[in-house]
Design a protein around this motif. Structure first.
Motif, PDB file in Angstrom:
ATOM      1  N   GLU A 147       0.812  -1.222   0.000  1.00  0.00           N
ATOM      2  CA  GLU A 147       0.000   0.000   0.000  1.00  0.00           C
ATOM      3  C   GLU A 147       0.844   1.270   0.000  1.00  0.00           C
ATOM      4  OE1 GLU A 147      -2.337  -3.236   0.651  1.00  0.00           O
ATOM      5  OE2 GLU A 147      -0.962  -2.622   2.235  1.00  0.00           O
ATOM      6  N   ALA A 148       2.132   1.149  -0.247  1.00  0.00           N
ATOM      7  CA  ALA A 148       2.973   2.335  -0.353  1.00  0.00           C
ATOM      8  C   ALA A 148       2.511   3.178  -1.536  1.00  0.00           C
ATOM      9  CB  ALA A 148       4.441   1.940  -0.521  1.00  0.00           C
ATOM     10  N   PHE A 149       2.848   4.458  -1.518  1.00  0.00           N
ATOM     11  CA  PHE A 149       2.346   5.403  -2.512  1.00  0.00           C
ATOM     12  C   PHE A 149       2.538   4.927  -3.951  1.00  0.00           C
ATOM     13  CE2 PHE A 149       3.599   9.207  -5.124  1.00  0.00           C
ATOM     14  CZ  PHE A 149       2.309   9.633  -5.396  1.00  0.00           C
ATOM     15  N   ALA A 150       3.781   4.639  -4.330  1.00  0.00           N
ATOM     16  CA  ALA A 150       4.041   4.222  -5.712  1.00  0.00           C
ATOM     17  C   ALA A 150       3.336   2.918  -6.045  1.00  0.00           C
ATOM     18  CB  ALA A 150       5.547   4.094  -5.947  1.00  0.00           C
ATOM     19  N   SER A 151       3.215   2.033  -5.071  1.00  0.00           N
ATOM     20  CA  SER A 151       2.520   0.766  -5.298  1.00  0.00           C
ATOM     21  C   SER A 151       1.068   1.002  -5.721  1.00  0.00           C
ATOM     22  CB  SER A 151       2.540  -0.086  -4.029  1.00  0.00           C
ATOM     23  OG  SER A 151       3.857  -0.380  -3.623  1.00  0.00           O
ATOM     24  N   LEU A 152       0.411   1.983  -5.092  1.00  0.00           N
ATOM     25  CA  LEU A 152      -0.989   2.266  -5.422  1.00  0.00           C
ATOM     26  C   LEU A 152      -1.127   2.830  -6.832  1.00  0.00           C
ATOM     27  CD1 LEU A 152      -2.189   3.788  -2.024  1.00  0.00           C
ATOM     28  CD2 LEU A 152      -2.479   1.439  -2.860  1.00  0.00           C
ATOM     29  N   GLU A 191       4.399 -12.000  -6.548  1.00  0.00           N
ATOM     30  CA  GLU A 191       3.726 -12.756  -5.481  1.00  0.00           C
ATOM     31  C   GLU A 191       4.425 -12.605  -4.140  1.00  0.00           C
ATOM     32  OE1 GLU A 191       3.090 -16.810  -6.478  1.00  0.00           O
ATOM     33  OE2 GLU A 191       1.828 -16.367  -8.229  1.00  0.00           O
ATOM     34  N   ASN A 192       5.751 -12.459  -4.143  1.00  0.00           N
ATOM     35  CA  ASN A 192       6.482 -12.335  -2.880  1.00  0.00           C
ATOM     36  C   ASN A 192       6.571 -10.895  -2.398  1.00  0.00           C
ATOM     37  OD1 ASN A 192       8.292 -11.276  -4.698  1.00  0.00           O
ATOM     38  ND2 ASN A 192      10.057 -12.484  -3.989  1.00  0.00           N
ATOM     39  N   GLN A 193       5.792  -9.981  -3.042  1.00  0.00           N
ATOM     40  CA  GLN A 193       5.776  -8.577  -2.623  1.00  0.00           C
ATOM     41  C   GLN A 193       4.342  -8.124  -2.320  1.00  0.00           C
ATOM     42  OE1 GLN A 193       7.969  -5.875  -5.156  1.00  0.00           O
ATOM     43  NE2 GLN A 193       9.706  -7.270  -5.348  1.00  0.00           N
ATOM     44  N   GLN A 194       3.579  -8.999  -1.702  1.00  0.00           N
ATOM     45  CA  GLN A 194       2.190  -8.684  -1.378  1.00  0.00           C
ATOM     46  C   GLN A 194       1.998  -8.300   0.085  1.00  0.00           C
ATOM     47  OE1 GLN A 194      -0.275  -8.602  -3.775  1.00  0.00           O
ATOM     48  NE2 GLN A 194       1.425  -8.948  -5.179  1.00  0.00           N
ATOM     49  N   GLU A 195       3.084  -8.108   0.807  1.00  0.00           N
ATOM     50  CA  GLU A 195       2.989  -7.783   2.230  1.00  0.00           C
ATOM     51  C   GLU A 195       2.295  -6.431   2.424  1.00  0.00           C
ATOM     52  OE1 GLU A 195       5.927  -7.110   6.113  1.00  0.00           O
ATOM     53  OE2 GLU A 195       6.721  -7.995   4.259  1.00  0.00           O
ATOM     54  N   GLY A 200       1.071  -2.853   3.976  1.00  0.00           N
ATOM     55  CA  GLY A 200       1.782  -1.804   4.700  1.00  0.00           C
ATOM     56  C   GLY A 200       2.076  -0.628   3.798  1.00  0.00           C
ATOM     57  N   PHE A 201       2.584   0.446   4.417  1.00  0.00           N
ATOM     58  CA  PHE A 201       2.765   1.712   3.713  1.00  0.00           C
ATOM     59  C   PHE A 201       4.226   2.142   3.638  1.00  0.00           C
ATOM     60  CE2 PHE A 201      -1.301   1.334   5.712  1.00  0.00           C
ATOM     61  CZ  PHE A 201      -2.186   1.730   4.736  1.00  0.00           C
ATOM     62  N   ALA A 202       5.113   1.366   4.243  1.00  0.00           N
ATOM     63  CA  ALA A 202       6.533   1.725   4.265  1.00  0.00           C
ATOM     64  C   ALA A 202       7.324   0.738   3.405  1.00  0.00           C
ATOM     65  CB  ALA A 202       7.040   1.751   5.708  1.00  0.00           C
ATOM     66  N   HIS A 203       8.356   0.133   3.971  1.00  0.00           N
ATOM     67  CA  HIS A 203       9.152  -0.828   3.215  1.00  0.00           C
ATOM     68  C   HIS A 203       9.635  -1.917   4.156  1.00  0.00           C
ATOM     69  CE1 HIS A 203      12.778   0.978   4.982  1.00  0.00           C
ATOM     70  NE2 HIS A 203      12.242   2.159   4.688  1.00  0.00           N
ATOM     71  N   THR A 204      10.086  -3.033   3.583  1.00  0.00           N
ATOM     72  CA  THR A 204      10.583  -4.143   4.390  1.00  0.00           C
ATOM     73  C   THR A 204      11.920  -3.781   5.024  1.00  0.00           C
ATOM     74  OG1 THR A 204      11.840  -5.127   2.558  1.00  0.00           O
ATOM     75  CG2 THR A 204       9.513  -5.765   2.780  1.00  0.00           C
ATOM     76  N   GLU A 205      12.347  -4.618   5.929  1.00  0.00           N
ATOM     77  CA  GLU A 205      13.708  -4.500   6.443  1.00  0.00           C
ATOM     78  C   GLU A 205      14.690  -4.748   5.296  1.00  0.00           C
ATOM     79  OE1 GLU A 205      14.787  -3.663   9.514  1.00  0.00           O
ATOM     80  OE2 GLU A 205      12.679  -3.237   9.978  1.00  0.00           O
ATOM     81  N   PRO A 206      15.867  -4.133   5.341  1.00  0.00           N
ATOM     82  CA  PRO A 206      16.835  -4.330   4.253  1.00  0.00           C
ATOM     83  C   PRO A 206      17.172  -5.804   4.049  1.00  0.00           C
ATOM     84  CG  PRO A 206      17.497  -2.500   5.645  1.00  0.00           C
ATOM     85  CD  PRO A 206      16.355  -3.172   6.342  1.00  0.00           C
ATOM     86  N   LEU A 207      17.258  -6.192   2.787  1.00  0.00           N
ATOM     87  CA  LEU A 207      17.589  -7.560   2.431  1.00  0.00           C
ATOM     88  C   LEU A 207      19.097  -7.695   2.227  1.00  0.00           C
ATOM     89  CD1 LEU A 207      14.828  -8.136  -0.284  1.00  0.00           C
ATOM     90  CD2 LEU A 207      14.733  -8.802   2.120  1.00  0.00           C
ATOM     91  N   SER A 208      19.611  -8.881   2.495  1.00  0.00           N
ATOM     92  CA  SER A 208      21.013  -9.159   2.200  1.00  0.00           C
ATOM     93  C   SER A 208      21.139  -9.469   0.712  1.00  0.00           C
ATOM     94  CB  SER A 208      21.502 -10.357   3.020  1.00  0.00           C
ATOM     95  OG  SER A 208      20.808 -11.533   2.610  1.00  0.00           O
ATOM     96  N   LEU A 209      22.349  -9.365   0.193  1.00  0.00           N
ATOM     97  CA  LEU A 209      22.565  -9.678  -1.218  1.00  0.00           C
ATOM     98  C   LEU A 209      22.284 -11.145  -1.514  1.00  0.00           C
ATOM     99  CD1 LEU A 209      25.755  -7.554  -2.067  1.00  0.00           C
ATOM    100  CD2 LEU A 209      23.345  -7.031  -2.482  1.00  0.00           C
TER     101      LEU A 209
END
Length: 316
Positions: free
Chosen positions: A211-216, A227-231, A233-242
């Motif tokens: 539900e972040a701005f650009a997502s809408l 499919e793995n980005q359906q969480e 919320g309005f912010a962002h996930t915790e940083p991912l490792s490489l």
């Protein structure tokens, strides 16, 4: 320079849309509401607030309020720094010239606000009740324009109501929907494509939530998140490792930076073999974008810019 020029075009396009629809710039016919000096509205907290019918000195204490006011042809006298920035949201370009800075997001400086003698304060979301109570006491015409979980269109409508420009906002959104439909019709094989939106931080990439701005805005265009980005919320996930970099992949990958040190870390990541193995990178569908817009909160002018960027890359 390129970013400011692009922002000027977006602001000009918004003004042109309003003018063509008969909603901007010109004098409205006098009616009963114009004759009254004040009117009473209900803000997003359910509080009744008496506001000027024709506010002349507006202070916008959120990025969304600033964007919305400018889209409606109102230039506030004061505003706050954009997130991670030392001035108003950069994507708004020269449209913010001459607007006084009165603090940071969530941390306005009361003395600076009062020096501007506002007749209306657009407070944004009420994240600090004590701060809100103080502002209402000092400037009774203080309006909470949206809740933290409200989308940008709801915030836009509430800001427009406070400015007594509800009809103009309705027409603006109608014009926006028309443009979205036109752009969507140019996608061809990209119709329904998956789109990943990422903020690259100094400690790694964070995926913008559903539900972040650009997502809408992406959803308005009929595009989808993987499919793995359906969480939610309005912010962002915790940083991912490489090692987990594959999670950011999609048909199209849009990446922005916001805080200091992020650009350097993104440049380092692009030299990593795991980055080169992303399908979006291999297919030349990795796009670097303005993080002040794509990975933060925005309003109608920002939405137009995202639509234009998508049209540039996915349209035929």
């Amino acid at each position: 320079m390129r970013r400011n020029a692009f922002a000027r075009l977006a602001v000009a396009a918004s003004v042109a849309l309003i003018a063509l629809s008969g909603c901007g710039g010109g004098e409205k016919p006098a009616d009963a509401s114009d004759e009254a000096a004040t009117r009473t509205i209900e803000d997003s907290t359910g509080t009744e607030v008496t506001v000027p019918t024709k506010p002349e000195r507006v202070v916008a204490l959120s990025e969304q309020d600033l964007d919305a006011a400018l889209a409606l042809g109102v230039t506030p006298v004061g505003t706050i720094n954009g997130r991670g920035q030392t001035g108003p949201s950069e994507y708004l370009g020269d449209a913010t010239e001459g607007i006084e800075i009165v603090g940071d997001v969530g941390k306005p400086t009361v003395d600076k606000i009062l020096e501007l003698e506002p007749d209306l304060v657009l407070f944004g979301a009420a994240m600090d009740e004590e701060q809100l109570a103080q502002m209402r006491e000092l400037v009774p015409a203080t309006v909470v324009t949206y809740g933290v979980e409200d989308d940008w269109k709801t915030a836009f409508a509430n800001t427009a109501d406070a400015l007594n420009l509800a009809d103009e906002a309705t027409q603006w959104l109608t014009d926006y929907d028309t443009k979205v439909a036109e752009v969507s019709g140019t996608f061809g094989d990209n119709a329904g494509a998956t789109v990943s939106i990422v903020r690259w931080n100094p400690d790694g990439p964070g995926i913008m939530l559903h539900e972040a701005f650009a997502s809408l805005v992406i959803q308005d265009l009929g595009l989808v998140r993987p499919e793995n980005q359906q969480e939610p919320g309005f912010a962002h996930t915790e940083p991912l490792s490489l090692e987990n970099l594959k999670r950011i992949d999609a048909d199209w990958l849009f990446v922005g930076t916001l805080v200091p040190g992020s650009e350097e870390k993104l440049a380092e990541a692009k030299e990593n073999p795991a980055f080169a193995e992303l399908d979006s990178v291999k297919n030349d569908r990795f796009i670097e974008v303005d993080g002040t817009l794509w990975t933060s909160r925005g309003g109608p002018l920002g939405a137009l810019q995202i639509v234009d960027t998508i049209a540039e890359h996915l349209g035929s």
